[in-house]
Design a protein around this motif. Structure first.
Motif, mmCIF file in Angstrom:
data_model
loop_
_atom_site.group_PDB
_atom_site.id
_atom_site.type_symbol
_atom_site.label_atom_id
_atom_site.label_comp_id
_atom_site.label_asym_id
_atom_site.label_seq_id
_atom_site.Cartn_x
_atom_site.Cartn_y
_atom_site.Cartn_z
ATOM 1 N N GLU A 287 0.832 -1.203 0.000
ATOM 2 C CA GLU A 287 0.000 0.000 0.000
ATOM 3 C C GLU A 287 0.870 1.259 0.000
ATOM 4 O OE1 GLU A 287 -3.123 -0.559 -0.538
ATOM 5 O OE2 GLU A 287 -2.780 -2.713 -0.273
ATOM 6 N N GLY A 288 0.208 2.435 -0.038
ATOM 7 C CA GLY A 288 0.916 3.703 -0.047
ATOM 8 C C GLY A 288 1.615 3.963 1.280
ATOM 9 N N PHE A 289 2.840 4.453 1.195
ATOM 10 C CA PHE A 289 3.649 4.622 2.403
ATOM 11 C C PHE A 289 4.768 5.607 2.097
ATOM 12 C CE2 PHE A 289 7.112 2.951 5.268
ATOM 13 C CZ PHE A 289 6.463 3.168 6.480
ATOM 14 N N PHE A 290 5.244 6.277 3.146
ATOM 15 C CA PHE A 290 6.388 7.180 3.025
ATOM 16 C C PHE A 290 7.276 7.019 4.247
ATOM 17 C CE2 PHE A 290 8.583 11.077 4.193
ATOM 18 C CZ PHE A 290 9.226 11.418 3.011
ATOM 19 N N LEU A 291 8.589 7.087 4.027
ATOM 20 C CA LEU A 291 9.534 7.014 5.144
ATOM 21 C C LEU A 291 10.735 7.895 4.859
ATOM 22 C CD1 LEU A 291 10.587 3.984 7.241
ATOM 23 C CD2 LEU A 291 12.385 5.353 6.166
ATOM 24 N N SER A 292 11.219 8.565 5.899
ATOM 25 C CA SER A 292 12.437 9.357 5.815
ATOM 26 C C SER A 292 13.233 9.129 7.090
ATOM 27 C CB SER A 292 12.095 10.842 5.645
ATOM 28 O OG SER A 292 13.208 11.579 5.206
ATOM 29 N N CYS A 293 14.558 9.142 6.981
ATOM 30 C CA CYS A 293 15.418 8.759 8.093
ATOM 31 C C CYS A 293 16.506 9.806 8.304
ATOM 32 C CB CYS A 293 16.027 7.387 7.785
ATOM 33 S SG CYS A 293 17.023 6.702 9.102
ATOM 34 N N PHE A 294 16.830 10.073 9.577
ATOM 35 C CA PHE A 294 17.790 11.117 9.924
ATOM 36 C C PHE A 294 18.691 10.651 11.068
ATOM 37 C CE2 PHE A 294 13.730 12.873 8.669
ATOM 38 C CZ PHE A 294 14.053 13.821 7.704
ATOM 39 N N VAL A 295 19.851 11.299 11.167
ATOM 40 C CA VAL A 295 20.719 11.144 12.339
ATOM 41 C C VAL A 295 20.836 12.505 13.014
ATOM 42 C CG1 VAL A 295 23.031 10.599 13.171
ATOM 43 C CG2 VAL A 295 22.003 9.208 11.367
ATOM 44 N N LYS A 296 20.596 12.545 14.316
ATOM 45 C CA LYS A 296 20.584 13.794 15.077
ATOM 46 C C LYS A 296 22.009 14.297 15.310
ATOM 47 C CE LYS A 296 18.720 15.757 19.380
ATOM 48 N NZ LYS A 296 17.887 15.505 20.573
ATOM 49 N N GLN A 297 22.240 15.559 15.032
ATOM 50 C CA GLN A 297 23.570 16.150 15.157
ATOM 51 C C GLN A 297 23.713 17.044 16.395
ATOM 52 O OE1 GLN A 297 25.940 15.336 12.398
ATOM 53 N NE2 GLN A 297 24.234 13.880 12.387
ATOM 54 N N ASP A 298 22.591 17.405 17.040
ATOM 55 C CA ASP A 298 22.659 18.263 18.215
ATOM 56 C C ASP A 298 22.242 17.475 19.449
ATOM 57 O OD1 ASP A 298 20.063 17.973 17.423
ATOM 58 O OD2 ASP A 298 19.500 20.072 17.639
ATOM 59 N N GLY A 299 22.145 18.144 20.579
ATOM 60 C CA GLY A 299 21.716 17.479 21.798
ATOM 61 C C GLY A 299 22.862 16.814 22.535
ATOM 62 N N HIS A 300 22.519 15.908 23.465
ATOM 63 C CA HIS A 300 23.520 15.220 24.259
ATOM 64 C C HIS A 300 23.012 13.838 24.651
ATOM 65 C CE1 HIS A 300 20.839 17.030 27.287
ATOM 66 N NE2 HIS A 300 21.204 16.029 28.058
ATOM 67 N N ASP A 301 23.862 13.073 25.356
ATOM 68 C CA ASP A 301 23.512 11.739 25.826
ATOM 69 C C ASP A 301 23.126 11.806 27.303
ATOM 70 O OD1 ASP A 301 24.524 11.258 23.378
ATOM 71 O OD2 ASP A 301 26.075 9.843 23.985
ATOM 72 N N ALA A 302 22.256 10.892 27.708
ATOM 73 C CA ALA A 302 21.899 10.783 29.125
ATOM 74 C C ALA A 302 21.632 9.324 29.455
ATOM 75 C CB ALA A 302 20.665 11.631 29.430
ATOM 76 N N GLU A 303 21.956 8.930 30.665
ATOM 77 C CA GLU A 303 21.717 7.575 31.137
ATOM 78 C C GLU A 303 20.775 7.619 32.331
ATOM 79 O OE1 GLU A 303 22.709 4.897 29.603
ATOM 80 O OE2 GLU A 303 23.881 5.991 28.111
ATOM 81 N N ALA A 304 20.105 6.509 32.569
ATOM 82 C CA ALA A 304 19.217 6.433 33.723
ATOM 83 C C ALA A 304 20.041 6.431 35.004
ATOM 84 C CB ALA A 304 18.370 5.168 33.642
ATOM 85 N N PRO A 305 19.643 7.207 35.987
ATOM 86 C CA PRO A 305 20.372 7.202 37.259
ATOM 87 C C PRO A 305 20.146 5.900 38.027
ATOM 88 C CG PRO A 305 18.398 8.543 37.442
ATOM 89 C CD PRO A 305 18.513 8.136 36.005
ATOM 90 N N PHE A 306 21.033 5.636 38.972
ATOM 91 C CA PHE A 306 20.905 4.436 39.806
ATOM 92 C C PHE A 306 19.596 4.480 40.586
ATOM 93 C CE2 PHE A 306 21.401 2.380 43.949
ATOM 94 C CZ PHE A 306 21.768 1.091 43.563
ATOM 95 N N GLN A 307 18.918 3.336 40.629
ATOM 96 C CA GLN A 307 17.686 3.213 41.394
ATOM 97 C C GLN A 307 17.886 2.143 42.461
ATOM 98 O OE1 GLN A 307 14.819 5.185 40.493
ATOM 99 N NE2 GLN A 307 16.351 6.158 39.193
ATOM 100 N N LYS A 308 17.543 2.461 43.673
ATOM 101 C CA LYS A 308 17.737 1.525 44.775
ATOM 102 C C LYS A 308 16.927 0.253 44.556
ATOM 103 C CE LYS A 308 17.597 1.282 49.827
ATOM 104 N NZ LYS A 308 17.236 2.004 51.074
ATOM 105 N N PRO A 309 17.554 -0.934 44.685
ATOM 106 C CA PRO A 309 16.828 -2.193 44.468
ATOM 107 C C PRO A 309 15.667 -2.348 45.444
ATOM 108 C CG PRO A 309 19.195 -2.566 44.542
ATOM 109 C CD PRO A 309 18.969 -1.146 44.978
ATOM 110 N N GLN A 310 14.617 -3.013 44.969
ATOM 111 C CA GLN A 310 13.456 -3.253 45.812
ATOM 112 C C GLN A 310 13.570 -4.634 46.461
ATOM 113 O OE1 GLN A 310 11.137 -2.219 42.168
ATOM 114 N NE2 GLN A 310 9.671 -1.385 43.617
ATOM 115 N N LYS A 311 13.300 -4.696 47.749
ATOM 116 C CA LYS A 311 13.376 -5.969 48.446
ATOM 117 C C LYS A 311 12.108 -6.784 48.184
ATOM 118 C CE LYS A 311 16.448 -4.495 52.183
ATOM 119 N NZ LYS A 311 16.629 -4.382 53.659
ATOM 120 N N LEU A 312 12.295 -8.066 47.959
ATOM 121 C CA LEU A 312 11.171 -8.959 47.686
ATOM 122 C C LEU A 312 11.018 -9.957 48.820
ATOM 123 C CD1 LEU A 312 11.710 -9.800 43.894
ATOM 124 C CD2 LEU A 312 10.404 -7.934 44.898
#
Length: 451
Positions: A287-312
């Motif tokens: 069927e009819g479709f369109f796609l375009s693809c890019f690589v971001k050149q601005d911004g920065h990286d970030a990671e998830a901070p440490f989260q204290k483990p939950q006791k089970l």
């Protein structure tokens, strides 16, 4: 059809893209239907071995005729997904722009009903994480169900507005935006959609697409991949959106290698020469479709901070571990029970829980009742189920009865919880008692249609 096809749209396709009017309209008038499926690489079957492969998707297959999928237990088991062939081009776009060997954090922003999400889940490795988001609340359950059937542990389903992802600045390596659109690419498949098309609606869709992209853009990290797609023919929703992106952000266009024999039309946007890929039914088997693809050149990286483990609870943990295989799996509380998530992403998923509304995290195992587990449907169709769990192989007739939640006679089977299977693939749970079988297949998923 030629009189019904919107004249303004047809005129723009002829003037801007040199569309072959006779062939294009003739294909729409033919009411031709293309049926295609995509196989689940984690639940391998041989049923479609003789079917023609879709050239831009390794697990995509064209079918010569449309079977009754609802009457096939393997469909309900998640062994394949019925998906439009053109949209499977996402696979080639991702392979052309992203190193899939690396661990990735991927966002499918407008994900329901789940076609592109299950494709993404098939492509990324098990050290990656997929967040499948659906904006419209009523569409979230079908997205969650389809990802449940696919079976992966490394997926999360969220129900958030795109602006909520501003809280995750620079977090994702890949962002897929299959944007809501005017739908003209589906006119052959759904002629009724023609009555809903208008130039005003195209403009409204274009503005909505810009808003969605602007709201979520900051969540993509520097060097990350942005894949934008629609099922529209209108330049206002396609090439002009690509130019709008480059007007407002620092993006590098990605050229995707295609074969001329496939019939895909490569376009270049007027202002920033962004590559786009158009699918027309008279040129492509799809069927009819369109796609375009890019690589971001601005911004920065970030990671998830440490989260204290939950006791089970130690006793609960002992019960749960009997149901899942050993591996890099972490169990966390969820709802009234527990879910399993990848150990490598335990901090990420807990972090996401603080920023987003998550409908589904990893695989929901179930609830503890006394000293036993009431197993959930997600566990039944997952890839983490322990090999020692009791299984009952059903015939085709029995499987369809089970999927309809009809009465089953399994009195010769071992008593207790058992996974109902068809050709070795899990359909769901039943509890076999001395005088009856309790069918735990979810009511909302049962087959209602007469077969």
């Amino acid at each position: 059809m030629s009189n019904k096809f919107p004249s303004a749209l047809l005129r723009s396709l002829i003037q801007e893209h040199g569309i072959e009017e006779h062939s294009f309209l003739g294909e729409h008038e033919s009411n031709g239907q293309v049926t295609s499926v995509r196989l689940n690489p984690f639940k391998k079957i041989t049923n479609f071995n003789n079917a023609q492969q879709i050239p831009w998707c390794g697990d995509g297959r064209y079918l010569e005729q449309r079977p009754s999928f609802i009457a096939d237990p393997l469909f309900h088991a998640g062994c394949y997904y019925v998906q439009e062939a053109s949209s499977m081009f996402l696979e080639l776009a991702l392979n052309s722009s992203t190193d899939l060997v690396q661990p990735l954090k991927v966002l499918d922003l407008c994900a329901a009903p789940g076609g592109k999400s299950t494709l993404l889940a098939s492509l990324i490795n098990q050290d990656s994480l997929l967040v499948s988001n659906e904006i419209i609340k009523s569409r979230v359950p079908v997205l969650a169900d389809n990802l449940t059937k696919w079976g992966n542990l490394n997926t999360v389903v969220s129900n958030n507005d795109p602006r909520d992802f501003n809280r995750l600045e620079g977090y994702f390596d890949v962002m897929v935006v299959d944007a809501p659109c005017s739908g003209s690419g589906m006119f052959r498949k759904d002629p009724a959609a023609i009555d809903e098309w208008s130039e005003n609606n195209v403009q409204l869709c274009s503005e909505r697409q810009q808003r969605i992209l602007a709201d979520a853009y900051s969540a993509l990290k520097r060097g990350g991949t942005l894949i934008y797609s629609t099922c529209s023919y209108s330049s206002e929703e396609n090439e002009q959106i690509a130019d709008w992106l480059c007007d407002n952000y620092q993006l590098k266009t990605v050229r995707i290698p295609t074969d001329e024999s496939w019939g895909i039309v490569e376009t270049v946007s007027e202002k920033h020469s962004c590559y786009g890929y158009r699918f027309y039914p008279h040129k492509v088997k799809g069927e009819g479709f369109f796609l375009s693809c890019f690589v971001k050149q601005d911004g920065h990286d970030a990671e998830a901070p440490f989260q204290k483990p939950q006791k089970l609870n130690a006793a609960d943990l002992g019960v749960l571990k009997k149901w899942i295989h050993e591996g890099e799996i972490t169990i966390i509380p969820a709802k009234e029970g527990y879910c399993a998530i990848p150990s490598a992403f335990q901090h990420d998923i807990r972090f996401l829980q603080t920023k987003l509304y998550l409908k589904k995290s990893g695989v929901y195992i179930g609830k503890i009742a006394g000293k036993d587990l009431v197993p959930d449907q997600e566990l039944a169709q997952s890839l983490i189920l322990h090999d020692d769990i009791a299984k009952v192989e059903l015939s085709l007739e029995q499987s369809l009865k089970y999927l309809r939640r009809d009465v089953l006679n399994l009195q010769d089977s071992p008593k207790g919880w058992a996974l109902m299977c068809f050709e070795g693939f899990g359909l769901g749970w039943a509890k076999i008692l001395p005088n009856r079988v309790n069918n735990y297949y979810p009511k909302e998923m049962r087959i209602l249609k007469e077969l």
